[in-house]
Scaffold this motif. Structure first.
Motif, PDB file in Angstrom:
ATOM      1  N   ALA A  97       6.530 -17.255 -43.137  1.00  0.00           N
ATOM      2  CA  ALA A  97       5.076 -17.142 -43.155  1.00  0.00           C
ATOM      3  C   ALA A  97       4.609 -16.716 -44.537  1.00  0.00           C
ATOM      4  CB  ALA A  97       4.603 -16.143 -42.110  1.00  0.00           C
ATOM      5  N   THR A  98       3.426 -17.161 -44.909  1.00  0.00           N
ATOM      6  CA  THR A  98       2.875 -16.807 -46.211  1.00  0.00           C
ATOM      7  C   THR A  98       1.374 -16.549 -46.090  1.00  0.00           C
ATOM      8  OG1 THR A  98       2.422 -19.113 -46.770  1.00  0.00           O
ATOM      9  CG2 THR A  98       4.551 -18.239 -47.454  1.00  0.00           C
ATOM     10  N   ASP A  99       0.859 -15.839 -47.085  1.00  0.00           N
ATOM     11  CA  ASP A  99      -0.585 -15.570 -47.102  1.00  0.00           C
ATOM     12  C   ASP A  99      -1.003 -15.184 -48.516  1.00  0.00           C
ATOM     13  OD1 ASP A  99      -2.872 -15.029 -44.921  1.00  0.00           O
ATOM     14  OD2 ASP A  99      -3.083 -13.612 -46.568  1.00  0.00           O
ATOM     15  N   TYR A 100      -2.217 -15.535 -48.875  1.00  0.00           N
ATOM     16  CA  TYR A 100      -2.728 -15.186 -50.201  1.00  0.00           C
ATOM     17  C   TYR A 100      -3.423 -13.828 -50.210  1.00  0.00           C
ATOM     18  CZ  TYR A 100      -2.009 -20.026 -51.711  1.00  0.00           C
ATOM     19  OH  TYR A 100      -1.459 -21.236 -52.036  1.00  0.00           O
ATOM     20  N   GLY A 101      -3.761 -13.301 -49.048  1.00  0.00           N
ATOM     21  CA  GLY A 101      -4.514 -12.061 -48.994  1.00  0.00           C
ATOM     22  C   GLY A 101      -3.673 -10.833 -49.252  1.00  0.00           C
ATOM     23  N   THR A 102      -4.311  -9.770 -49.702  1.00  0.00           N
ATOM     24  CA  THR A 102      -3.625  -8.508 -49.931  1.00  0.00           C
ATOM     25  C   THR A 102      -3.403  -7.800 -48.604  1.00  0.00           C
ATOM     26  OG1 THR A 102      -5.708  -7.346 -50.258  1.00  0.00           O
ATOM     27  CG2 THR A 102      -4.645  -8.269 -52.209  1.00  0.00           C
ATOM     28  N   SER A 103      -2.524  -6.803 -48.605  1.00  0.00           N
ATOM     29  CA  SER A 103      -2.286  -6.019 -47.398  1.00  0.00           C
ATOM     30  C   SER A 103      -1.779  -4.646 -47.792  1.00  0.00           C
ATOM     31  CB  SER A 103      -1.276  -6.708 -46.485  1.00  0.00           C
ATOM     32  OG  SER A 103      -0.036  -6.845 -47.134  1.00  0.00           O
ATOM     33  N   ASP A 104      -1.850  -3.716 -46.886  1.00  0.00           N
ATOM     34  CA  ASP A 104      -1.417  -2.344 -47.145  1.00  0.00           C
ATOM     35  C   ASP A 104      -0.066  -2.087 -46.514  1.00  0.00           C
ATOM     36  OD1 ASP A 104      -4.798  -1.267 -46.566  1.00  0.00           O
ATOM     37  OD2 ASP A 104      -3.788  -1.709 -48.469  1.00  0.00           O
TER      38      ASP A 104
END
Length: 127
Positions: A97-104
């Protein structure tokens, strides 16, 4: 359109090793976070390993720490999962899985944090 294609699954005996690879096709820029999830029969999909900030920080589920390693091949645009000392409970379908958004923190281990998913590759560990 982004496409993720997993490979490298198979059947191994307890204690064996496998190397999963995820080809990322169509990405126009580096992902902020990438991850591997797995789903065993009758169970929910769970996060196994993830990497954020384009490889700066990694997180692992407690059940796979010191056995699994996530990495990125930026040249070939592949996400790799090295799995060692495999156990029967590691059996399941593994998804990239991939994503461009940031996360904590380790929130990248949650399914809700990811946008794009592959079709999965089966891993079976037998005694």
């Amino acid at each position: 359109q982004i496409q993720l294609v997993e490979s490298g699954g198979g059947e191994v005996h307890t204690g064996g090793s496998l190397r999963l690879s995820c080809a990322t096709i169509g990405a126009t820029r580096d992902y902020y976070k990438v991850a591997w999830f797995r789903q065993a029969p009758g169970k929910e999909r769970e996060g196994v390993a993830c990497m954020t900030d384009v490889g700066e920080t990694t997180y692992y589920a407690d059940s796979v720490k010191e056995r699994f390693t996530i990495s990125i091949d930026k040249v070939q645009r592949r996400v790799i999962l090295e799995m060692n000392d495999l156990k029967a409970e590691d059996t399941g379908v593994y998804y990239c899985a991939t994503d461009y958004g940031t996360s904590d923190g380790d929130s990248c281990l949650t399914t809700a944090s990811m946008l794009s998913w592959g079709q999965g590759t089966q891993v079976t560990v037998s005694s």
